[in-house]
Motif scaffolding. Structure first.
Motif, short mmCIF file in Angstrom:
data_model
loop_
_atom_site.label_atom_id
_atom_site.label_comp_id
_atom_site.label_asym_id
_atom_site.label_seq_id
_atom_site.Cartn_x
_atom_site.Cartn_y
_atom_site.Cartn_z
N LEU A 254 -7.22 -25.16 22.64
CA LEU A 254 -6.97 -26.41 21.92
C LEU A 254 -7.21 -27.62 22.82
O LEU A 254 -7.76 -28.63 22.39
N SER B 132 -2.43 -30.68 26.52
CA SER B 132 -2.18 -29.51 25.70
C SER B 132 -1.27 -28.50 26.42
O SER B 132 -0.38 -27.91 25.82
N GLN C 237 -4.23 -19.96 24.06
CA GLN C 237 -4.44 -20.74 22.83
C GLN C 237 -4.36 -22.24 23.11
O GLN C 237 -5.18 -23.02 22.63
N SER C 238 -3.41 -22.65 23.94
CA SER C 238 -3.26 -24.06 24.27
C SER C 238 -4.45 -24.56 25.06
O SER C 238 -4.89 -25.70 24.90
#
Lengths: 416, 295
Positions: free
Chosen positions: B13, B256, B9-10
């Motif tokens: 992002l 991130s 997920q990071s």
């Protein structure tokens, strides 16, 4: 120059009048002159109240709200004939949100302008230095906006915070409610995110320490700087923790940003509580009306049926064309607290006797205000609680305490 | 130890963030490449474009993306005007240094005017789809971030095609590589430099609008951006658009991922660490040629 001169003249006049009144008081029977001397001798001499506010700079928005609250208070008091029969007059300086400026402002107000009474400025950052000056002069210092713990750790003896509770205690009613839930139902894990700011962090960590004591686990704990605009990564960590509950120690915009970022990640907690943001009028529109079930503590609601509040909301709306918010209400409360002390002590001047009478009276008494009855501990911390509001049916409603509630607390929170 | 899904997920992002950084830094690279101008006001123009998008949306309800039809030509014209009227007055010998001061002043003027017109209150565009997201291999991708990334990709692709395949692009590249030689070949380098500057500001219009979709804006926000953007173009190699794009992507992802173990404050310092490391180890930048020998 002329202003200084006139100020001194007025001070001298007043002192002479004071001596005369004092002599008179000794001669006459005590009961007859107590109420008479103040009003009769200086009816045309207004009570001047000095304030410094951040009307420009970082805190200008809330600063102007506080200014409106003070002005509303002065108008309502004057329309009723003033305090002790004298008109009240506000002398407001702009400190530009600057802590050095606020100190010299209050020094000027007390030393050169010889104001009779003081009201506090806005924000912890400005309250602490200005309260120190007020303390040196021995002046009563009631303030509308220093809720952070550090305000009450400085040993101030003349300071009173005019709101229901300090930051640490904002979520108290929610903490009690959660801990009273049956073990099987209540949230088991909580994620916290707080702005690096004494007030915002205070609210979240007050709740955190109470829930941790009750055995509820902390699974995420993020602190971010005030200028953060991208909340994607913080939200990702919270969503990944799958916490049953999320708590935001937030101001307005960061609260909105954080909630939107959490929604973007489709994180669905059973409870979501954020300080400040959800009680602002633009909140629902800002997050696209996906508000259902969001909780927030609040020290003020226009709907509270305390007698002075009904009057305040009506007259304030008349004066400014819209209903008052929390900043305005806290300022108004400050006025009410000082007025109650002045009326009880029957004096309003820089005279040390008068100021210590005002302080002493507030230590031992309760004052009825627009945020409910207030009383304080020996450090100036108010001893009430913030109400808890929740977005229910597209409207923010009081859910705690039981006595005040407009709706039942919804648990678990609907999806957002 | 963060879970695999959180790392992924990071990463997602970070890629989205990196794309935005690349778009925002592209303009800075152009100014420096074409004219050796350090344009401190670039991020102020980003915020100005963001405010125009926000204002148009608030007043008329139009989608902020539609403001691009107005802001892109407007910013292009403003860029040409700024180059012709202000920057050409600086002496060539001290151009780089004096441009810092001049554009610093321009940034202050923009910030002041924004504060005057819209106050210091933080603003956010209220879109019906602000919190909508789609699933991608187990990670969530916010639609607004995806749109911003798409805008960045399109704008950079457009810039690339323009530079590589149009006569104007060739003339601009020639001006970047050797101004005197370009002039000998009959290129009106002054006019080209003006257009180059206009092109840089036009990317600010796109970047600012993309930025406004998912962030809060306030007048002084540009100071927050100029540091990371400068770091990106130094790491990427001053004057190299592909270098800036690669550096932006790398730093966005790194920021991130670092956020997973460090706090928000520390993750942001990655830009400055990268900046110092670049200046110490490889001052010409890691991904581009020295002073824009390549486009």
């Amino acid at each position: 120059m002329t202003r200084t001169h006139r100020g001194q003249d007025r001070g001298q006049d007043r002192r002479q009048v004071g001596i005369a009144a004092g002599t008179l008081a000794l001669v006459l029977a005590a009961s007859a002159c107590g109420s008479g001397s103040g009003s009769q001798d200086s009816a045309d001499d207004p009570i001047v109240i000095g304030v410094s506010l951040p009307l420009t700079g970082d805190f200008s928005e809330p600063g102007k709200g506080v200014e409106r609250g003070y002005k509303a208070w002065a108008k309502i008091v004057n329309d009723k004939g003033g305090l002790l029969g004298r008109k009240v007059e506000l002398k407001i300086l702009d400190d530009q949100s600057n802590a050095d400026r606020v100190v010299s402002d209050y020094e000027q107000l007390m030393g050169r302008d010889e104001v009779d009474l003081l009201f506090g400025p806005f924000s912890t950052r400005l309250v602490v230095p200005s309260a120190r000056v007020a303390e040196e002069y021995g002046m009563l210092f009631v303030e509308p906006a220093g809720a952070a713990p550090e305000v009450f750790e400085q040993g101030f003896k003349n300071l009173f915070y005019a709101a229901p509770a300090v930051a640490d205690d904002h979520y108290n009613l929610l903490a009690d409610h959660i801990l009273a839930m049956p073990e099987s139902e209540r949230p088991k894990s909580v994620a916290y995110a707080a702005m690096d700011d004494p007030f915002a962090q205070g609210t979240a960590y007050g709740l955190k320490s109470k829930l941790e004591k009750g055995g509820i686990r902390t699974v995420a704990d993020e602190v971010y700087p005030p200028n953060t605009t991208d909340f994607g990564s913080i939200a990702a960590k919270i969503a990944d923790s799958k916490a049953d509950m999320v708590v935001g120690g937030t101001q307005y915009q960061d609260g909105v940003n954080l909630i939107v970022a959490l929604q973007q990640l489709d994180y669905q907690p059973k409870l979501a509580a954020f300080s400040t943001a959800p009680t602002e009028p633009e909140f629902a529109k800002a997050i696209g009306n996906k508000t259902e079930g969001i909780l927030a503590p609040t020290g003020y609601t226009q709907k509270a049926d305390y007698p002075s509040n009904t009057e305040f909301v009506e007259k304030y709306t008349e004066q400014f064309g819209k209903a008052p918010e929390e900043d305005e209400a806290n300022a108004y409360t400050t006025g009410q607290v000082v007025a109650a002390a002045v009326e009880a002590a029957q004096c309003a001047s820089q005279d040390p006797d008068c100021q210590s009478k005002l302080v002493e009276w507030l230590r031992g008494h309760q004052v009825e205000t627009v945020v409910g009855p207030l009383k304080w501990d020996d450090k100036g911390r108010p001893q009430s609680a913030h109400m808890i509001q929740q977005w229910v049916g597209g409207e923010i409603q009081i859910v705690l305490p039981e006595a005040q509630k407009e709706a039942d607390l919804i648990y678990p929170k609907p999806t957002w | 130890m963060p879970s695999a899904s959180l790392v992924f997920q990071s990463l997602v992002l970070g890629v989205l963030l990196g794309g935005l950084y690349a778009l925002l830094a592209a303009g800075l690279t152009l100014y420096f490449g074409v004219m050796r101008v350090v344009m401190i006001a670039h991020s102020a123009f980003l915020i100005l474009a963001a405010y125009l998008a926000w204002f148009a949306h608030r007043e008329t309800g139009v989608d902020p993306l539609l403001t691009l039809f107005v802001t892109v030509p407007l910013f292009f014209a403003a860029g040409v005007a700024m180059q012709r009227l202000l920057l050409t007055r600086l002496r060539p010998a001290t151009l780089t240094m004096m441009s810092v001061l001049l554009t610093f002043a321009v940034a202050l003027v923009i910030e002041g005017l924004l504060g005057y017109a819209f106050s210091g209150t933080q603003r956010r565009i209220r879109l019906g789809y602000s919190s909508v997201s789609i699933e991608f291999l187990g990670a969530r991708v916010a639609v607004v971030k995806l749109i911003a990334f798409g805008m960045a990709a399109l704008a950079l692709l457009g810039l690339y095609l323009l530079m590589k395949h149009s006569r104007f692009g060739q003339a601009l590249r020639a001006t970047i590589q050797h101004r005197d030689a370009a002039r000998l070949l009959g290129i009106d380098t002054d006019r080209i430099a003006g257009y180059g500057f206009g092109l840089g500001l036009a990317t600010a219009a796109v970047g600012g609008t993309a930025l406004a979709l998912d962030t809060t804006i306030y007048p002084s926000l540009h100071w927050h951006w100029i540091g990371p953007l400068m770091a990106i173009i130094v790491v990427g190699g001053l004057g190299s658009v592909p270098g800036a794009a690669i550096a932006a992507m790398a730093l966005g992802v790194l920021q991130s991922l670092l956020q997973l173990e460090l706090s928000t404050t520390w993750a942001q310092t990655v830009f400055y660490v990268a900046l110092f490391a670049t200046l110490a180890v490889r001052p010409q930048g890691f991904f581009g040629g020295r002073l824009a020998q390549r486009f």
